[in-house]
Design a protein around this motif. Structure first.
Motif, PDB file in Angstrom:
ATOM      1  N   GLY A 150      -2.731   5.144  35.788  1.00 27.60           N
ATOM      2  CA  GLY A 150      -2.203   4.039  36.566  1.00 27.60           C
ATOM      3  C   GLY A 150      -1.202   3.237  35.778  1.00 27.60           C
ATOM      4  O   GLY A 150      -0.920   3.523  34.602  1.00 27.60           O
ATOM      5  N   MET A 151      -0.652   2.255  36.449  1.00 27.93           N
ATOM      6  CA  MET A 151       0.273   1.340  35.807  1.00 27.93           C
ATOM      7  C   MET A 151      -0.479   0.021  35.660  1.00 27.93           C
ATOM      8  O   MET A 151      -0.785  -0.648  36.649  1.00 27.93           O
ATOM      9  CB  MET A 151       1.534   1.170  36.652  1.00 27.93           C
ATOM     10  CG  MET A 151       2.731   0.698  35.873  1.00 27.93           C
ATOM     11  SD  MET A 151       3.229   1.820  34.523  1.00 27.93           S
ATOM     12  CE  MET A 151       3.636   3.306  35.412  1.00 27.93           C
ATOM     13  N   ALA A 152      -0.812  -0.315  34.407  1.00 30.68           N
ATOM     14  CA  ALA A 152      -1.680  -1.457  34.144  1.00 30.68           C
ATOM     15  C   ALA A 152      -0.951  -2.771  34.383  1.00 30.68           C
ATOM     16  O   ALA A 152       0.262  -2.814  34.637  1.00 30.68           O
ATOM     17  CB  ALA A 152      -2.207  -1.383  32.719  1.00 30.68           C
ATOM     18  N   SER A 153      -1.715  -3.858  34.279  1.00 31.74           N
ATOM     19  CA  SER A 153      -1.152  -5.184  34.559  1.00 31.74           C
ATOM     20  C   SER A 153      -0.058  -5.567  33.577  1.00 31.74           C
ATOM     21  O   SER A 153       0.779  -6.423  33.879  1.00 31.74           O
ATOM     22  CB  SER A 153      -2.273  -6.241  34.526  1.00 31.74           C
ATOM     23  OG  SER A 153      -2.911  -6.254  33.257  1.00 31.74           O
ATOM     24  N   PRO A 157       2.064   2.364  31.400  1.00 26.60           N
ATOM     25  CA  PRO A 157       1.165   3.389  31.940  1.00 26.60           C
ATOM     26  C   PRO A 157      -0.122   3.448  31.129  1.00 26.60           C
ATOM     27  O   PRO A 157      -0.136   3.155  29.933  1.00 26.60           O
ATOM     28  CB  PRO A 157       1.980   4.674  31.787  1.00 26.60           C
ATOM     29  CG  PRO A 157       2.896   4.415  30.644  1.00 26.60           C
ATOM     30  CD  PRO A 157       3.245   2.956  30.735  1.00 26.60           C
ATOM     31  N   LEU A 158      -1.193   3.858  31.810  1.00 22.85           N
ATOM     32  CA  LEU A 158      -2.500   3.901  31.167  1.00 22.85           C
ATOM     33  C   LEU A 158      -3.257   5.127  31.670  1.00 22.85           C
ATOM     34  O   LEU A 158      -3.326   5.372  32.870  1.00 22.85           O
ATOM     35  CB  LEU A 158      -3.294   2.622  31.481  1.00 22.85           C
ATOM     36  CG  LEU A 158      -4.708   2.533  30.904  1.00 22.85           C
ATOM     37  CD1 LEU A 158      -4.672   2.524  29.386  1.00 22.85           C
ATOM     38  CD2 LEU A 158      -5.420   1.281  31.440  1.00 22.85           C
ATOM     39  N   ILE A 159      -3.814   5.890  30.737  1.00 24.68           N
ATOM     40  CA  ILE A 159      -4.754   6.964  31.056  1.00 24.68           C
ATOM     41  C   ILE A 159      -6.037   6.652  30.299  1.00 24.68           C
ATOM     42  O   ILE A 159      -6.042   6.596  29.058  1.00 24.68           O
ATOM     43  CB  ILE A 159      -4.221   8.352  30.643  1.00 24.68           C
ATOM     44  CG1 ILE A 159      -2.983   8.726  31.461  1.00 24.68           C
ATOM     45  CG2 ILE A 159      -5.307   9.416  30.837  1.00 24.68           C
ATOM     46  CD1 ILE A 159      -2.356  10.058  31.052  1.00 24.68           C
ATOM     47  N   ASP A 278     -15.898  -4.593  41.930  1.00 31.23           N
ATOM     48  CA  ASP A 278     -14.857  -5.030  41.000  1.00 31.23           C
ATOM     49  C   ASP A 278     -14.628  -3.945  39.966  1.00 31.23           C
ATOM     50  O   ASP A 278     -15.338  -2.934  39.909  1.00 31.23           O
ATOM     51  CB  ASP A 278     -15.263  -6.359  40.341  1.00 31.23           C
ATOM     52  CG  ASP A 278     -14.053  -7.216  39.990  1.00 31.23           C
ATOM     53  OD1 ASP A 278     -12.933  -6.646  39.921  1.00 31.23           O
ATOM     54  OD2 ASP A 278     -14.215  -8.427  39.771  1.00 31.23           O
ATOM     55  N   MET A 279     -13.600  -4.146  39.150  1.00 32.04           N
ATOM     56  CA  MET A 279     -13.191  -3.169  38.151  1.00 32.04           C
ATOM     57  C   MET A 279     -13.179  -3.834  36.790  1.00 32.04           C
ATOM     58  O   MET A 279     -12.917  -5.041  36.669  1.00 32.04           O
ATOM     59  CB  MET A 279     -11.791  -2.643  38.498  1.00 32.04           C
ATOM     60  CG  MET A 279     -11.237  -1.590  37.577  1.00 32.04           C
ATOM     61  SD  MET A 279     -12.228  -0.095  37.486  1.00 32.04           S
ATOM     62  CE  MET A 279     -11.981   0.559  39.138  1.00 32.04           C
ATOM     63  N   GLU A 280     -13.462  -3.049  35.757  1.00 33.57           N
ATOM     64  CA  GLU A 280     -13.473  -3.594  34.410  1.00 33.57           C
ATOM     65  C   GLU A 280     -12.099  -4.148  34.035  1.00 33.57           C
ATOM     66  O   GLU A 280     -11.075  -3.796  34.626  1.00 33.57           O
ATOM     67  CB  GLU A 280     -13.904  -2.526  33.418  1.00 33.57           C
ATOM     68  CG  GLU A 280     -12.996  -1.306  33.376  1.00 33.57           C
ATOM     69  CD  GLU A 280     -13.480  -0.292  32.367  1.00 33.57           C
ATOM     70  OE1 GLU A 280     -13.856  -0.704  31.250  1.00 33.57           O
ATOM     71  OE2 GLU A 280     -13.481   0.916  32.682  1.00 33.57           O
ATOM     72  N   GLN A 281     -12.071  -5.001  33.033  1.00 32.62           N
ATOM     73  CA  GLN A 281     -10.916  -5.813  32.719  1.00 32.62           C
ATOM     74  C   GLN A 281      -9.642  -5.020  32.465  1.00 32.62           C
ATOM     75  O   GLN A 281      -8.563  -5.378  32.939  1.00 32.62           O
ATOM     76  CB  GLN A 281     -11.218  -6.689  31.487  1.00 32.62           C
ATOM     77  CG  GLN A 281     -10.085  -7.640  31.118  1.00 32.62           C
ATOM     78  CD  GLN A 281      -9.762  -8.634  32.226  1.00 32.62           C
ATOM     79  OE1 GLN A 281     -10.677  -9.166  32.878  1.00 32.62           O
ATOM     80  NE2 GLN A 281      -8.481  -8.889  32.471  1.00 32.62           N
ATOM     81  N   LYS A 282      -9.716  -3.862  31.735  1.00 29.72           N
ATOM     82  CA  LYS A 282      -8.488  -3.149  31.368  1.00 29.72           C
ATOM     83  C   LYS A 282      -7.758  -2.589  32.590  1.00 29.72           C
ATOM     84  O   LYS A 282      -6.554  -2.319  32.533  1.00 29.72           O
ATOM     85  CB  LYS A 282      -8.776  -2.025  30.386  1.00 29.72           C
ATOM     86  CG  LYS A 282      -9.679  -0.931  30.912  1.00 29.72           C
ATOM     87  CD  LYS A 282      -9.993   0.096  29.833  1.00 29.72           C
ATOM     88  CE  LYS A 282     -11.037   1.105  30.283  1.00 29.72           C
ATOM     89  NZ  LYS A 282     -11.428   2.026  29.200  1.00 29.72           N
ATOM     90  N   ALA A 286      -4.126  -3.913  38.036  1.00 28.42           N
ATOM     91  CA  ALA A 286      -3.188  -2.812  37.830  1.00 28.42           C
ATOM     92  C   ALA A 286      -2.305  -2.642  39.057  1.00 28.42           C
ATOM     93  O   ALA A 286      -2.723  -2.940  40.194  1.00 28.42           O
ATOM     94  CB  ALA A 286      -3.955  -1.513  37.555  1.00 28.42           C
ATOM     95  N   GLN A 287      -1.083  -2.175  38.842  1.00 23.93           N
ATOM     96  CA  GLN A 287      -0.198  -1.898  39.989  1.00 23.93           C
ATOM     97  C   GLN A 287      -0.801  -0.812  40.873  1.00 23.93           C
ATOM     98  O   GLN A 287      -0.720  -0.873  42.091  1.00 23.93           O
ATOM     99  CB  GLN A 287       1.182  -1.478  39.484  1.00 23.93           C
ATOM    100  CG  GLN A 287       1.918  -2.555  38.718  1.00 23.93           C
ATOM    101  CD  GLN A 287       3.230  -2.049  38.137  1.00 23.93           C
ATOM    102  OE1 GLN A 287       3.846  -1.129  38.673  1.00 23.93           O
ATOM    103  NE2 GLN A 287       3.664  -2.635  37.028  1.00 23.93           N
TER     104      GLN A 287
END
Length: 921
Positions: A150-153, A157-159, A278-282, A286-287
């Motif tokens: 995904g594309m993080a906040s 990009p983040l994997i 909800d989703m964990e902080q990292k 995210a976009q």
């Protein structure tokens, strides 16, 4: 496989020098074990490479690199609308392209369910859950460890793995949720939603479950992370009961372990609960988050979240992955083709992971592969991305989500111009036209070209005039036409020649349909044997006979009647001509006897071809077998493809083919390609019109705007209605070009009487009345001599005589049990035939033309004379009056070349049929 590190610099876009040359588009540069087959700078921030590997397991890898340091380069997720709609990667990329938002590359993304078309795993966009999906169980599954791209906040990009931070609030407390839509383990609280893979939780008896209904909003789609959903407890199972049915308007909370069960036992039916997903902080804010798996690379090393010895991991298949570099400034889409012998073997997941490490990936995530593996890339000069790899099935598979490389660069001034001349070599006095294919700015955006702002000039030894975009040469010479648009310049070489030695008209002959038009083209040959373009308008054209007319530009318009003639053209003292046939006989494109000339393909279906066990003409026919059941309501098609384009002579009115239908009511269509490379779809039936069984002839009109020359590409059957998407088979025979609306395609009566036989209509007439029949092998033997007994039988049937009780004429060779006694006796009683002087009838003797004339004139009381006798029938000939009467009534004309009747020749079966038919007419 041993993928070597030296490939890293090449693939990640650093400068590579080999033998003093930089890697450029279309160059093949050997680098370690790989060869760069093609390199394209798609935009300043996006680079595409096609890399090939040889050896015993050849590979074809495509890499699309996105440099996110470029302000106009983005990586986005393509989401179908609605979410259950599937589309090809190229069509999704096209749909997501708009001004200022160009999808310049794309790959297939997450897995999806074939039954409901939803993504298989989590998909969230802008903190909103588009699809909750499931989490696999077992280390042999693709996503047993929840992982996503995904594309993080922070805009990078983040994997990484992801975990839910969700809970259920009840009166007096809060219960944390371990995970969602996965198999329940020890001491876990698992939330099951309607998107779970099964209708029930499928849990064992070592736990308890809380069933909640009347949710305030769906929990699978449209819910924002952190948003509260309320619901009412419907039932609470005691500890030791599992496998609860999941309500469509709610969810199930399944608990295992004493501590969790103690909390659950406090909750009673009718209690109002509050659910927060909800989703964990990292991953928060995210976009987008696109879950898939397994993870293949972590921290620059192979690190797979799947058992490498599992069947899924060890299969050698086409593969798709997304990767990022260590500082998260670049994203890579990577595909590896497979299942194609000699071209691409595909990779195991371990091999794919090793290969991604060799490309310099810091982290990499597996995406959906197999038949779904697809990469699309926008070629410079194109508006939309097109297919770049070679999928393992003939057509792109419909997929769910995609990942897209997007350019948001604004349109700028033209810096690159693609232009061409209609002819790079012309004759003096001839013309050539400039066409501007595309204008590109520095970001490779395609710009709309305003012709009024295009400037044209010449350089070198050229002279002539411009009329718009067309240049007319006034003398021989060579140089270039200079095209300018903005900052862009293109120079187009041109040679003008005035020593034309030969004119060639194309096509070399023109069969054409009545009333049709065809644009002829011409070229010249100079004294050195080189081809020189000739504009048709500089020639003098003419047409002989009444075949049609031709315009000064070489556009021929056929007349409305069958005719033959000649089309001629001249240039100075040089001339050429071609024959033209209007409304002629059909010309075979393919007799469809040889199955090796054809291959099958399918779209959302299965198809195969074979030699047909039924045929209409010739020695064989082509059978197309289809299975539309995989389509599930989408348009399905099964194709029979010509392995090589099949030439279509001239400009026919239509293409005709014999079709052995199966009565399933599908749509029969075809494709032809014209001289401009344009594909035209033609219809042999209307939609649903393939509704017959057995053989039938159908025709598909040729589009009037199709440019010569024409070739045939494929014939196919299509179906869009789910209720008709079953299996079946149809056969094809004798594909022909048809030039006249008067051409008859009635099924041949006999194997040796084709539609073109001179006596076809007469034989057909008597056959339909039951007067004549053929032989057991399907033949008629039209040129076989007619026996006297058969003549008696045919005449009795044609005259509809009552043959039930004839008087015995006492012929010595026709006893009462003779097969044809009744017919012979009946016409003998009427005086139509007589026997021999020795009392025989001679039933097996052949009937002469003179005898035939006598029989027919007696049977039908024919009279009359002709002004000029036949040269071989003198006045004292025994059948003179009968032959003269036959000719006077137009039944025969004799042989015109020598004015003979040839009375002693035997009558053939075809001749007798024709003479008998003409009497009735």
């Amino acid at each position: 496989m041993n993928w070597k590190k030296p490939l890293l610099a090449l693939v990640l876009g650093f400068q590579v020098v080999a033998s003093g040359m930089h890697a450029t588009t279309a160059e093949a540069i050997e680098v370690s074990s790989g060869t760069v087959n093609e390199r394209i700078q798609v935009t300043p921030g996006v680079t595409y490479k096609d890399i090939r590997h040889g050896g015993s397991t050849p590979q074809a890898v495509r890499v699309l690199e996105m440099n996110l340091a470029d302000p106009y380069t983005k990586v986005e997720v393509g989401v179908p609308d609605p979410l259950t709609k599937r589309a090809t990667v190229t069509s999704q990329a096209k749909a997501d392209t708009s001004p200022g938002h160009s999808v310049v590359g794309a790959v297939n993304a997450g897995f999806f369910h074939f039954d409901n078309n939803l993504p298989a795993y989590l998909l969230a966009v802008n903190n909103t859950i588009m699809n909750l999906g499931v989490i696999s169980s077992g280390f042999d599954e693709y996503m047993s460890v929840p992982t996503a791209f995904g594309m993080a906040s922070d805009g990078k990009p983040l994997i990484d793995q992801f975990a839910y931070q969700s809970s259920v609030t009840y009166p007096g407390g809060q219960l944390p949720i371990s995970s969602i839509n996965k198999a329940r383990g020890t001491n876990e609280a698992i939330l099951y939603t309607p998107q779970f893979s099964y209708e029930s939780t499928r849990t064992n008896t070592y736990g308890m479950e809380i069933v909640v209904t009347n949710a305030s909003k769906p929990v699978d789609q449209g819910l924002k992370f952190g948003e509260v959903v309320t619901g009412t407890v419907q039932t609470v199972t005691p500890y030791g009961v599992g496998n609860s049915t999941i309500p469509k308007n709610g969810f199930v909370l399944s608990l295992q372990g004493g501590a969790l069960a103690a909390i659950g036992s406090q909750i009673k039916p009718g209690t109002q609960l509050q659910l927060t997903i909800d989703m964990e902080q990292k991953w928060r804010n995210a976009q987008y988050i696109l879950a898939s798996g397994p993870m293949l690379v972590k921290d620059g090393k192979v690190s797979m979240t799947i058992d490498p010895n599992s069947s899924r991991a060890k299969e050698r298949n086409p593969r798709t992955a997304v990767a990022v570099n260590k500082d998260r400034s670049k994203v890579f889409f990577v595909t590896a083709d497979g299942r194609q012998r000699g071209y691409a073997s595909g990779m195991t997941l371990s091999e794919f992971a090793e290969y991604l490490v060799s490309l310099g990936a810091d982290r990499a995530l597996n995406l959906d592969g197999g038949g779904s593996t697809t990469m699309a890339v926008r070629e410079p000069g194109d508006i939309y991305a097109t297919l770049a790899n070679t999928p393992s099935q003939p057509d792109e598979r419909l997929v769910s989500t995609t990942l897209e490389a997007v350019s948001t660069a604004p349109a700028g001034e033209a810096v690159t111009l693609k232009a061409a001349l209609t002819a790079p070599a012309i004759a003096s006095g001839g013309t050539t036209t400039v066409s501007v294919k595309s204008a590109l700015d520095r970001y490779n955006n395609v710009l709309a070209v305003n012709p009024a702002q295009v400037s044209l000039s010449v350089e070198g030894d050229l002279a002539g005039t411009f009329n718009g975009m067309t240049f007319t040469a006034t003398k021989a010479g060579s140089g270039a036409i200079v095209v300018k648009y903005g900052q862009a310049v293109a120079k187009l070489p041109l040679t003008v020649n005035d020593t034309i030695k030969q004119i060639i008209i194309q096509p070399s002959s023109l069969p054409i349909g009545e009333g049709s038009t065809a644009q002829l083209s011409v070229k010249g040959v100079d004294g050195n044997g080189k081809t020189v373009a000739l504009n048709p308008s500089v020639l003098k054209w003419s047409v002989s006979g009444n075949a049609g007319t031709i315009s000064p530009s070489g556009l021929f318009t056929a007349g409305n009647a069958k005719e033959k003639g000649t089309i001629a053209a001249s240039f100075n003292s040089i001339s050429a001509s071609i024959p033209v046939t209007v409304g002629g006989d059909p010309i075979t494109v393919s007799n469809l006897d040889d199955v090796s000339q054809w291959s099958s393909s399918a779209a959302r279906a299965n198809a195969s071809i074979a030699a047909s066990d039924v045929m209409n003409e010739g020695s064989g026919a082509l059978k197309l077998q289809y299975d539309f059941t995989p389509a599930k309501g989408e348009i399905a098609a099964a194709y029979a493809n010509a392995n090589q384009p099949m030439a279509i002579a001239g400009k026919p009115l239509s293409l005709g083919v014999w079709v052995h239908g199966d009565g399933k009511g599908h749509w029969l269509r075809g494709k032809i390609v014209d001289g401009n490379g344009t594909e035209h779809t033609i219809n042999f039936t209307e939609e649903g019109g393939l509704n017959w069984t057995g053989w039938k002839h159908v025709q598909a009109p040729i589009p009037a705007n199709a440019v010569l020359p024409l070739t045939f590409k494929q014939i196919y059957v299509a179906e869009a209605s789910p209720e008709k998407q079953g299996t079946g088979a149809i056969a094809f025979d004798q594909l022909q070009a048809v030039y006249s609306n008067e051409t008859s395609f009635a099924k041949p009566l006999f194997t040796d009487v084709p539609n073109s036989h001179w006596a076809y209509n007469e034989i057909q007439y008597w056959t339909e009345l039951g007067v004549i029949t053929g032989y057991g092998d399907g033949s008629f033997k039209p040129e076989q001599s007619l026996k006297r007994a058969h003549a008696a039988l045919l005449l009795a049937k044609a005259m509809k005589l009552d043959t039930s009780h004839p008087t015995n004429p006492n012929f010595s060779d026709v006893p009462t049990d003779h097969l044809y006694y009744d017919a012979i006796a009946t016409i003998a009683n009427m005086g139509i035939v007589t026997g021999k002087q020795d009392g025989r009838f001679d039933p097996n003797g052949t009937l002469t033309r003179a005898q035939m004339a006598a029989i027919l004139t007696r049977a039908y009381n024919l009279t009359g004379t002709i002004p000029q006798n036949f040269a071989d029938v003198p006045n004292d000939f025994w059948a003179f009056k009968e032959i003269s009467a036959l000719a006077a009534n137009g039944i025969t004309t004799g042989y015109k070349e020598d004015n003979t009747f040839r009375p002693q020749n035997a009558v053939t079966r075809a001749q007798f049929s024709a003479f008998l038919y003409r009497i009735l007419q």
